[in-house]
Design an enzyme around this catalytic site. Structure first.
Site, PDB file in Angstrom:
ATOM      1  N   ILE A 139      43.287  38.096  37.011  1.00  0.00           N
ATOM      2  CA  ILE A 139      42.691  36.759  37.091  1.00  0.00           C
ATOM      3  C   ILE A 139      41.589  36.525  36.064  1.00  0.00           C
ATOM      4  CG2 ILE A 139      40.865  37.286  38.752  1.00  0.00           C
ATOM      5  CD1 ILE A 139      41.606  34.676  40.206  1.00  0.00           C
ATOM      6  N   TYR A 140      41.056  37.578  35.445  1.00  0.00           N
ATOM      7  CA  TYR A 140      39.976  37.402  34.482  1.00  0.00           C
ATOM      8  C   TYR A 140      40.466  36.601  33.280  1.00  0.00           C
ATOM      9  CZ  TYR A 140      37.382  41.150  36.903  1.00  0.00           C
ATOM     10  OH  TYR A 140      36.725  41.923  37.833  1.00  0.00           O
ATOM     11  N   SER A 141      39.834  35.451  33.090  1.00  0.00           N
ATOM     12  CA  SER A 141      40.185  34.556  31.973  1.00  0.00           C
ATOM     13  C   SER A 141      41.676  34.308  31.920  1.00  0.00           C
ATOM     14  CB  SER A 141      39.671  35.117  30.645  1.00  0.00           C
ATOM     15  OG  SER A 141      38.261  35.182  30.639  1.00  0.00           O
ATOM     16  N   ASP A 142      42.266  34.125  33.112  1.00  0.00           N
ATOM     17  CA  ASP A 142      43.673  33.725  33.219  1.00  0.00           C
ATOM     18  C   ASP A 142      44.600  34.709  32.509  1.00  0.00           C
ATOM     19  OD1 ASP A 142      45.744  32.084  34.066  1.00  0.00           O
ATOM     20  OD2 ASP A 142      45.632  30.779  32.316  1.00  0.00           O
ATOM     21  N   LYS A 193      43.632  44.635  38.757  1.00  0.00           N
ATOM     22  CA  LYS A 193      43.583  44.153  40.141  1.00  0.00           C
ATOM     23  C   LYS A 193      44.583  43.022  40.357  1.00  0.00           C
ATOM     24  CE  LYS A 193      38.580  44.749  39.826  1.00  0.00           C
ATOM     25  NZ  LYS A 193      38.440  44.365  38.406  1.00  0.00           N
TER      26      LYS A 193
END
Length: 325
Positions: free
Chosen positions: A60-63, A88
Site C-alpha cells: 500500500i505504500y505509495s500505491d 505487507k
C-alpha cells in the site's frame, strides 16, 4: 554490523531495518513527503553500504511504487541471497470488493502482485498489515500457510493488533498445523509503551521477534516539542498520534535531550538505543529522508544506556490509550 536472530526463528536480519515508506511516487497513495526513484536510490545504496541488509515495505505504500523502487534498486546493487525483503498485505489496492483485506482471494493476488513489483520470486517475511475483522482468522492463516508452502514467502509476520487477536492467530495455526507468525511489527517508542503490558511479554514467551515501527515517534523524540516538519504537517495518520498525555510527552522529549547532551550524541541515537535495549525487541524499523537519519540509525548501535539513563528516560511515562491499530 552483526546480524540478529528474529525471535526464535532461523531468520537473521540486520539490527537496523530500513523502513521504505518514504520511498515512492509522491503523487500516489497520499504520501506527499515520499521520494521518487532517483531520490530514493542513494538512501538504499547507502544503507546497504553501511551493513543494513533488511528492507521493510508494503504494497500500500505509495500505491505500490515503494515496492517497485525498492525492488529495482536492490535488484541492481544486491545479491538476493544476501538481503532480506519484508512486505505487507491488507490495504486497499484497487476499487474491487476483493482488493483489500486478509481473505484468501486478496492474499493470493496480493503476494503475486508484490513479487512482480519487487522483481523477486519470494519475500523473506510476509506480514499482515493490521487485523481484518471481516475475515475468519482460519481463512487468513491457511492462505498464509499456502503462500509459504508455495515458496513465495519464507516466514510470516503480523502488525499492530490486540494481544488476544495475535494469540488467536497463533493458536489457530497450531491447531491446524499451519505456519506460525515469527514477527510482530508494532508501534513502540518512549512516547508509546503500552505494548509492554501484554504484547511484548506474549512475544517473549512465544519466541516472536518484535520489529517496532515509529521508534522515534514520528520524529517527536528528535526535536523540541514545539517544532514541526513537512511530514508532520502532511501526515494524516501521524496527526492522530502522541496527542494524549502532552505534559508527560514533553517531559520525555526533554529527558531524551538531556541524556543525548550528557552522552554527546544525537537525540535520535538515544531514542533508538532505548528501543534496542528492550528485551522483546529484535530490531527497530527506521525510515530515512535525510542522510543524517541513516547516520544516526547506524551510530545508535554503538550507544549503550546505563540503568540510570534508562530510568531518566522512562520516569515521566504515564499510561495512555494504545494507538496505531
Amino acid at each position: 554490523m552483526d546480524p540478529v536472530r528474529l525471535g526464535a526463528s532461523g531468520l537473521r536480519i540486520s539490527p537496523i531495518v530500513l523502513g521504505c515508506m518514504s520511498f515512492g511516487e509522491p503523487d500516489r497513495g497520499g504520501h506527499p513527503w515520499s521520494m521518487p526513484a532517483e531520490e530514493s536510490r542513494p538512501f538504499i545504496e547507502a544503507a546497504l553500504e553501511a551493513g543494513i541488509t533488511t528492507f521493510d515495505t508494503a504494497d500500500i505504500y505509495s500505491d505500490g511504487t515503494s515496492e517497485e523502487i525498492v525492488g529495482r534498486v536492490l535488484g541492481d546493487i544486491a545479491r538476493r541471497d544476501e538481503i532480506e525483503i519484508l512486505t505487507k498485505v491488507n490495504g486497499r489496492m484497487g476499487p474491487g470488493a476483493n482488493q483489500q483485506g486478509l481473505s484468501r482471494v486478496h492474499i493470493m493476488a496480493a503476494i503475486d502482485d508484490s513479487l512482480r513489483r519487487l522483481g523477486t520470486d519470494h519475500v523473506d517475511l510476509y506480514q499482515i498489515h493490521r487485523w481484518d475483522p471481516h475475515t475468519p482468522i482460519e481463512e487468513t492463516m491457511e492462505a498464509l500457510h499456502d503462500v509459504v508452502k508455495a515458496g513465495k514467502a519464507r516466514y510470516i509476520g503480523a502488525s499492530s493488533m490486540w494481544t488476544w487477536q495475535f494469540a488467536q492467530a497463533q493458536y489457530t495455526a497450531d491447531l491446524h498445523g499451519w505456519t506460525r507468525f515469527v514477527a510482530m511489527q508494532d508501534q513502540y517508542n518512549l512516547l508509546q509503551r503500552e505494548e509492554e503490558r501484554e504484547m511484548h511479554p506474549f512475544c517473549l514467551d512465544e519466541g516472536v521477534g518484535v520489529l517496532p515501527w515509529s521508534p522515534l515517534a514520528r520524529g517527536r523524540l528528535t526535536r523540541d516539542w514545539e517544532q514541526t516538519t513537512t511530514r508532520s504537517q502532511n501526515d494524516e495518520f501521524g496527526a492522530g498520534l502522541y496527542r494524549d498525555e502532552e505534559d508527560s510527552n514533553r517531559a520525555i522529549v526533554e529527558a531524551v535531550a538531556h541524556v543525548a547532551d550528557e552522552q554527546g550524541v544525537s537525540r535520535a541515537q538515544v531514542a533508538l538505543a532505548w528501543v534496542r535495549q528492550q528485551p522483546a525487541v529484535t530490531a527497530p524499523i527506521v525510515g530515512v529522508t535525510k542522510r543524517s537519519h541513516l547516520d544516526d540509525a547506524v551510530a545508535s548501535l554503538e550507544v549503550h544506556l546505563t540503568d540510570d539513563e534508562l530510568a531518566t528516560l522512562e520516569a515521566s511515562y504515564t499510561p495512555r490509550e494504545p494507538q496505531g491499530f
